[in-house]
Design a protein around this motif. Structure first.
Motif, PDB file in Angstrom:
ATOM      1  N   GLU A   1      14.975  -1.561 -20.407  1.00 27.68           N
ATOM      2  CA  GLU A   1      14.414  -2.339 -21.510  1.00 27.68           C
ATOM      3  C   GLU A   1      15.159  -2.042 -22.811  1.00 27.68           C
ATOM      4  N   ASN A   2      15.804  -0.858 -22.861  1.00 28.94           N
ATOM      5  CA  ASN A   2      16.531  -0.409 -24.040  1.00 28.94           C
ATOM      6  C   ASN A   2      15.635  -0.384 -25.269  1.00 28.94           C
ATOM      7  N   SER A   3      14.469   0.240 -25.101  1.00 27.99           N
ATOM      8  CA  SER A   3      13.587   0.454 -26.253  1.00 27.99           C
ATOM      9  C   SER A   3      13.803   1.879 -26.749  1.00 27.99           C
ATOM     10  N   HIS A   4      12.916   2.383 -27.578  1.00 27.58           N
ATOM     11  CA  HIS A   4      13.074   3.699 -28.217  1.00 27.58           C
ATOM     12  C   HIS A   4      13.272   4.825 -27.191  1.00 27.58           C
ATOM     13  N   SER A   5      13.949   5.883 -27.619  1.00 30.54           N
ATOM     14  CA  SER A   5      14.073   7.094 -26.804  1.00 30.54           C
ATOM     15  C   SER A   5      13.033   8.102 -27.250  1.00 30.54           C
ATOM     16  N   MET A   6      12.761   9.099 -26.408  1.00 30.38           N
ATOM     17  CA  MET A   6      11.799  10.150 -26.728  1.00 30.38           C
ATOM     18  C   MET A   6      12.538  11.445 -27.071  1.00 30.38           C
ATOM     19  N   ASP A   7      11.854  12.352 -27.772  1.00 36.13           N
ATOM     20  CA  ASP A   7      12.434  13.654 -28.100  1.00 36.13           C
ATOM     21  C   ASP A   7      12.398  14.559 -26.877  1.00 36.13           C
ATOM     22  N   MET A   8      13.575  15.062 -26.505  1.00 42.09           N
ATOM     23  CA  MET A   8      13.671  16.030 -25.391  1.00 42.09           C
ATOM     24  C   MET A   8      13.482  17.431 -25.924  1.00 42.09           C
ATOM     25  N   GLY A   9      12.844  18.281 -25.122  1.00 42.65           N
ATOM     26  CA  GLY A   9      12.814  19.706 -25.432  1.00 42.65           C
ATOM     27  C   GLY A   9      14.083  20.374 -24.921  1.00 42.65           C
ATOM     28  N   GLN A  10      14.251  21.643 -25.265  1.00 40.07           N
ATOM     29  CA  GLN A  10      15.402  22.416 -24.774  1.00 40.07           C
ATOM     30  C   GLN A  10      15.384  22.440 -23.239  1.00 40.07           C
ATOM     31  N   PRO A  11      16.460  21.998 -22.582  1.00 38.34           N
ATOM     32  CA  PRO A  11      16.461  22.025 -21.114  1.00 38.34           C
ATOM     33  C   PRO A  11      16.239  23.427 -20.546  1.00 38.34           C
ATOM     34  N   GLU A  12      15.552  23.479 -19.415  1.00 37.77           N
ATOM     35  CA  GLU A  12      15.303  24.763 -18.735  1.00 37.77           C
ATOM     36  C   GLU A  12      16.511  25.159 -17.891  1.00 37.77           C
ATOM     37  N   ALA A  13      17.238  24.180 -17.374  1.00 40.27           N
ATOM     38  CA  ALA A  13      18.446  24.464 -16.596  1.00 40.27           C
ATOM     39  C   ALA A  13      19.396  23.284 -16.713  1.00 40.27           C
TER      40      ALA A  13
ATOM     41  N   PRO B   1      17.895   2.058 -30.195  1.00 41.66           N
ATOM     42  CA  PRO B   1      17.295   0.810 -30.652  1.00 41.66           C
ATOM     43  C   PRO B   1      15.986   1.006 -31.420  1.00 41.66           C
ATOM     44  N   GLY B   2      15.341   2.178 -31.252  1.00 43.31           N
ATOM     45  CA  GLY B   2      14.148   2.459 -32.041  1.00 43.31           C
ATOM     46  C   GLY B   2      14.524   2.752 -33.483  1.00 43.31           C
ATOM     47  N   ASP B   3      13.540   2.788 -34.361  1.00 43.38           N
ATOM     48  CA  ASP B   3      13.814   3.045 -35.785  1.00 43.38           C
ATOM     49  C   ASP B   3      14.224   4.490 -36.025  1.00 43.38           C
ATOM     50  N   GLU B   4      13.555   5.404 -35.329  1.00 42.65           N
ATOM     51  CA  GLU B   4      13.795   6.824 -35.539  1.00 42.65           C
ATOM     52  C   GLU B   4      14.794   7.346 -34.507  1.00 42.65           C
ATOM     53  N   PRO B   5      15.730   8.224 -34.940  1.00 47.93           N
ATOM     54  CA  PRO B   5      16.585   8.862 -33.926  1.00 47.93           C
ATOM     55  C   PRO B   5      15.749   9.794 -33.039  1.00 47.93           C
ATOM     56  N   ALA B   6      16.211  10.023 -31.813  1.00 45.69           N
ATOM     57  CA  ALA B   6      15.494  10.887 -30.869  1.00 45.69           C
ATOM     58  C   ALA B   6      16.318  12.137 -30.587  1.00 45.69           C
ATOM     59  N   ASP B   7      15.629  13.270 -30.413  1.00 46.52           N
ATOM     60  CA  ASP B   7      16.294  14.526 -30.071  1.00 46.52           C
ATOM     61  C   ASP B   7      16.828  14.453 -28.652  1.00 46.52           C
ATOM     62  N   GLY B   8      18.084  14.828 -28.506  1.00 46.91           N
ATOM     63  CA  GLY B   8      18.679  14.912 -27.174  1.00 46.91           C
ATOM     64  C   GLY B   8      19.823  15.896 -27.220  1.00 46.91           C
ATOM     65  N   TYR B   9      20.700  15.806 -26.241  1.00 39.42           N
ATOM     66  CA  TYR B   9      21.801  16.762 -26.156  1.00 39.42           C
ATOM     67  C   TYR B   9      23.073  16.064 -25.718  1.00 39.42           C
ATOM     68  N   LYS B  10      24.162  16.790 -25.928  1.00 39.52           N
ATOM     69  CA  LYS B  10      25.471  16.362 -25.515  1.00 39.52           C
ATOM     70  C   LYS B  10      26.183  17.588 -24.968  1.00 39.52           C
TER      71      LYS B  10
END
Ligand SMILES: [Cu+2]
Length: 267
Positions: free
Chosen positions: A54-66, A90-99
């Motif tokens: 759907e390419n809607s907003h992303s959610m905030d991820m927590g620190q990965p466990e592994a 595509p959401g208004d707010e940026p979402a926490d993630g990783y690279k």
């Protein structure tokens, strides 16, 4: 969000959201643009928790466990290579993630595994933990793409996940604690946006159509499911609630298995 727990815990609120919403499923992305490499080099990996089709907003991820890679049976911890990123989607707010970046050197199959921290989904009042796999090959030499990673739950590819052709089928086998998991619903989506790993952006535009309800397959007695891949792209399978852990911090936990594959046109 057609996870089975919704049926038993549905409130008027969630029911209304389900009826009004379209095919919006959660997917833990573990994305890299090139999955069949000819030469050695650094590959970028994007860790995003979103709704890719759907390419809607992303959610905030927590620190990965592994977060790790397995090459010819040898496991390398990659957790220290993670860089926290604000994904502007595509959401208004940026979402926490990783690279992350990983150096591919030798020929063979690289099996990446990610165990994210459980995510609290407020709309359903359940935690979601999507244990995710993605694979990259170098030199067109297969060396173990069909080996299990020993995760609490995982989808075993029965076709090479980095070389599936649009118009053919893909079969996966769902495991829970290493044993086939029967009768589990798996949601199916493709990444319907451009992911810019330099600018940390997900395009606002969608690339293709969005089906009106979730695309699903149910695993059979041997944990197997098959899906005909209708178009080229990066396709994900999320089998819901197949993991052994059912509770987290006093709330219901849906421990899901996610696998990403790449489909190309054969022409
Ligand atoms: Cu969501």
């Amino acid at each position: 969000m057609k996870r089975p727990v919704l049926l038993s815990t549905a409130t008027g609120m969630t029911l209304a959201l389900t009826l009004a919403g379209n095919a919006q499923a959660h997917f833990q992305l573990l994305y890299t643009p090139e999955v069949m490499l000819e030469k050695p080099g650094d590959i970028p990996l994007a860790l995003i928790f979103g709704h890719p089709m759907e390419n809607s907003h992303s959610m905030d991820m927590g620190q990965p466990e592994a977060f790790f890679v397995v090459f010819k049976g040898e496991k390398t911890d990659l957790i220290d290579s993670l860089e926290a990123v604000d994904w502007q989607g595509p959401g208004d707010e940026p979402a926490d993630g990783y690279k992350a970046s990983y150096k591919i050197k030798r020929n063979g199959d690289y099996l990446f595994g990610l165990v994210p921290a459980p995510y609290m989904e407020g709309a359903e009042d359940v935690y979601i933990q999507q244990i995710t796999k993605a694979m990259v090959n170098k030199g067109a030499m297969p060396t173990g793409w069909n080996e299990p990673l020993g995760l609490p739950t995982e989808i075993m590819p029965m076709n090479k996940p980095y070389q599936v052709f649009a118009g053919s089928t893909f079969t996966g086998q769902l495991l829970s604690e290493g044993k086939p998991a029967a009768g589990v619903e798996c949601e199916i989506e493709y990444i319907n946006s451009e992911i810019d790993l330099e600018a940390n952006r997900i395009s606002k535009e969608t690339l293709g159509p969005v089906p009106s309800t979730a695309v699903v397959a149910i695993t059979d007695d041997n944990g197997l499911f098959t899906f005909g891949i209708p178009r080229a792209g990066v396709w994900g399978f999320a089998c819901l609630g197949s993991g052994p852990d059912k509770e987290y911090e006093g709330k219901e936990l849906s421990q899901d298995a996610v696998l990403w594959i790449n489909a190309t046109a054969l022409d």
